[in-house]
Design an enzyme around this catalytic site. Structure first.
Site, PDB file in Angstrom:
ATOM      1  N   HIS A   1       0.822  -1.202   0.000  1.00 49.84           N
ATOM      2  CA  HIS A   1       0.000   0.000   0.000  1.00 49.84           C
ATOM      3  C   HIS A   1       0.862   1.260   0.000  1.00 49.84           C
ATOM      4  O   HIS A   1       0.384   2.328   0.356  1.00 49.84           O
ATOM      5  CB  HIS A   1      -0.926   0.016   1.213  1.00 49.84           C
ATOM      6  CG  HIS A   1      -1.968  -1.044   1.179  1.00 49.84           C
ATOM      7  ND1 HIS A   1      -1.791  -2.273   1.761  1.00 49.84           N
ATOM      8  CD2 HIS A   1      -3.187  -1.074   0.607  1.00 49.84           C
ATOM      9  CE1 HIS A   1      -2.871  -3.006   1.565  1.00 49.84           C
ATOM     10  NE2 HIS A   1      -3.721  -2.316   0.868  1.00 49.84           N
TER      11      HIS A   1
ATOM     12  N   ASP B   1       0.337   4.554   4.635  1.00 46.06           N
ATOM     13  CA  ASP B   1       0.295   4.581   3.183  1.00 46.06           C
ATOM     14  C   ASP B   1      -0.167   5.911   2.604  1.00 46.06           C
ATOM     15  O   ASP B   1      -0.332   6.032   1.387  1.00 46.06           O
ATOM     16  CB  ASP B   1      -0.593   3.454   2.651  1.00 46.06           C
ATOM     17  CG  ASP B   1      -2.009   3.531   3.210  1.00 46.06           C
ATOM     18  OD1 ASP B   1      -2.347   4.543   3.838  1.00 46.06           O
ATOM     19  OD2 ASP B   1      -2.764   2.562   3.002  1.00 46.06           O
TER      20      ASP B   1
ATOM     21  N   SER C   1     -10.844   3.510   8.854  1.00 48.10           N
ATOM     22  CA  SER C   1     -11.515   4.742   9.283  1.00 48.10           C
ATOM     23  C   SER C   1     -12.977   4.736   8.868  1.00 48.10           C
ATOM     24  O   SER C   1     -13.850   5.198   9.613  1.00 48.10           O
ATOM     25  CB  SER C   1     -10.807   5.973   8.710  1.00 48.10           C
ATOM     26  OG  SER C   1     -10.853   5.985   7.299  1.00 48.10           O
TER      27      SER C   1
ATOM     28  N   GLY D   1     -13.157  -1.293  16.700  1.00 50.53           N
ATOM     29  CA  GLY D   1     -11.751  -1.243  16.324  1.00 50.53           C
ATOM     30  C   GLY D   1     -10.798  -1.936  17.266  1.00 50.53           C
ATOM     31  O   GLY D   1      -9.724  -2.378  16.865  1.00 50.53           O
TER      32      GLY D   1
END
Length: 566
Positions: A218, A394, A441, A482
């Site tokens: 990435h 990334d 996210s 998360g």
């Protein structure tokens, strides 16, 4: 640099549209989600579905076809696809024999594929999920399953796809997936970074005369930099690392992939394979049907990787089995009949709007306006957030936040105009954020906004206490989804202080404007304080020391969002 771009937000969808049109005999689009086979697979055949961020062509869309994948879920550039995208592709690929999800191991991919798997199981579909974890620099051998996935995914998917094509049961295909991944190792180097579509600068800079060792696909920087040397010496660095990871054994047969990352071309890769073959022969190992070329790229990155899969009789038979995909063909594969049914994409969902009180409808207009301010704030700070993220990651955080906020603002405005209450408006914004943005996210903002909307409701009288409860519901949802904790350098480090300060101010009797302003100040201070922390979560944890001195991109974006809402 990626030059052939119209609008950067349309780059992925336009690329997939063109790819599907070019290869209509093999594949067809699942609009807004990815690619599936255009043929009708035998009823009862296990469907193998992989995917991840775009920008890696021919991975993942180019791997769809006979003897390989049944479907590929395609997220934004370098960002995991959303749960909604995974569901759409999986349903289109399902043949009634169960589904194997085989993403590469990144936090966002695991969140969204895992969530989709739970939804499909609830519908009665048998879904198994195992990630590809081949990158030897991203974890120790005793924690092989915690490593990230890179180019070795091509070897694993070829073997697993052959098992499904052969008519093996879901249990058998799952066992092949586990074994193929366990036997696959990869190591790579980069001479120059890639540049995201629409960006002016590369994600990171490799100094002149140096090469980055152990890069991620990435665009993450390598774990070390060494002087650029000859092709043989560069290849030896990778082979030494692979042999240190797993000592060579005379007589061992291996599948080999020499993979170009976008700007290192075929003649150069052939020079590399020449050295790989010499090193294998020197220790008495045999290369079986090696593959050399571009199979997992990173846009225009300069570099290459070497992957090995240690074969037993079953894995070798599957590795040598026939396949027919856009970027690779081998042997003969029986043709399937043309697909008979239409494929349902995203964007056609019918939403029922619950009844709402007049006060909640009035508040919904303020929620929609706030989401539009959030979008404006993310656009203004996209470059800043990307630069922060690129230090240890990334560099796509700014783009991801813009993409999610744009979708959330549009969804909130649309459903608010249709007469929805505040809770439904906020929840709709959350669903849109997650469905369109994907990535870690996207999953977290989506889950948080949906939870906040549910707490807010469409009929309750609005008060500072209710708003504080909604923010706490947001925080709890993010923590549960998360799994991050305070001090791990994530958005949690700004979110929890914000929620705590808001609750404290409200408890002390402050009006909402005063309480929110104080909470914004606390969240921003906490976000900036993450500069003193080393990353301990997600892909950035590989570069934890590098991240010291720079605040966390997720924490900074959270602080920007709550400031824009104010």
């Amino acid at each position: 640099m990626t030059r052939m771009v119209n609008a950067k937000e349309d780059f992925v969808s336009e690329a997939l549209e063109g790819f599907a049109a070019t290869n209509a005999a093999r594949v067809m689009p699942v609009v807004g989600a990815g690619i599936v086979r255009s043929s009708q697979c035998p009823k009862g055949q296990v469907a193998v579905v992989s995917g991840g961020g775009s920008g890696h062509f021919p991975a993942f869309a180019g791997w769809v076809g006979q003897g390989f994948l049944h479907g590929a879920v395609c997220g934004n550039i370098f960002s995991s696809p959303s749960q909604a995208q995974v569901l759409a592709v999986a349903r289109a690929a399902d043949n009634g024999g169960g589904i194997l999800f085989a993403p590469i191991n990144y936090a966002g991919d695991i969140l969204h594929f895992g969530g989709a798997a739970e939804d499909l199981r609830a519908e009665g579909i048998d879904v198994r999920m195992h990630a590809v974890t081949d990158d030897i620099v991203s974890g120790t051998p005793d924690k092989h399953l915690e490593r990230r996935g890179i180019a070795g995914a091509f070897l694993v998917m070829k073997i697993v796809g052959a098992a499904a094509q052969a008519g093996k049961s879901l249990d058998e295909v799952e066992a092949v997936m586990v074994e193929a991944n366990a036997q696959t190792r990869s190591f790579g180097v980069a001479f120059g970074a890639c540049t995201l579509p629409g960006a002016d600068d590369p994600l990171f800079v490799v100094p002149e005369g140096r090469m980055a060792v152990g890069l991620g696909i990435h665009g993450e920087p390598g774990i070390d930099e060494v002087p650029v040397t000859t092709a043989d010496e560069a290849t030896d660095i990778l082979m030494d690392g692979l042999f240190e990871e797993r000592a060579p054994v005379a007589g061992q047969r291996v599948a080999v992939l020499v993979n170009g990352l976008g700007s290192t071309k075929y003649d150069e890769l052939s020079v590399v394979y020449r050295r790989v073959a010499q090193r294998l022969a020197a220790v008495g190992m045999t290369s079986v049907a090696p593959v050399v070329g571009e199979f997992v790229t990173s846009l225009d990155m300069e570099g290459f990787s070497v992957s090995l899969t240690y074969l037993d009789d079953e894995l070798e038979q599957l590795w040598l089995a026939g396949a027919n995909i856009v970027c690779f063909s081998r042997g003969q594969v029986e043709d399937d009949a043309p697909r008979r049914e239409a494929v349902q994409g995203l964007g056609n969902e019918i939403v029922e709007i619950p009844e709402a009180s007049d006060a909640s409808v009035e508040l919904a207009a303020k929620v929609a306006a706030a989401m539009n301010r959030v979008f404006d704030a993310m656009v203004s700070n996209e470059t800043k957030l990307g630069a922060i993220d690129a230090v240890a990651g990334d560099g796509d955080h700014g783009l991801g936040m813009v993409t999610g906020a744009r979708a959330a603002a549009a969804a909130a405005t649309k459903i608010c105009d249709a007469g929805a209450g505040a809770g439904t408006t906020l929840s709709s914004a959350g669903h849109a954020w997650s469905d369109v943005a994907g990535a870690t996210s996207g999953a977290l903002w989506g889950a948080g906004l949906v939870a906040a909307g549910q707490a807010l409701g469409d009929t309750s009288a609005v008060s500072p206490q209710l708003v504080a409860q909604a923010v706490r519901a947001y925080s709890d949802a993010v923590l549960n989804r998360g799994g991050a904790k305070l001090g791990e350098k994530t958005m949690v480090d700004a979110m929890v202080p914000f929620a705590d300060e808001l609750a404290a101010q409200v408890q002390q009797g402050a009006d909402l404007s005063t309480a929110w302003a104080a909470a914004v100040k606390a969240g921003d201070a906490a976000a900036q304080a993450t500069a003193d922390l080393a990353s301990a979560k997600g892909r950035a944890k590989l570069h934890g020391a590098r991240s010291i001195g720079t605040p966390d991109a997720g924490a900074v974006s959270f602080a920007l969002v709550v400031a824009a809402i104010a």
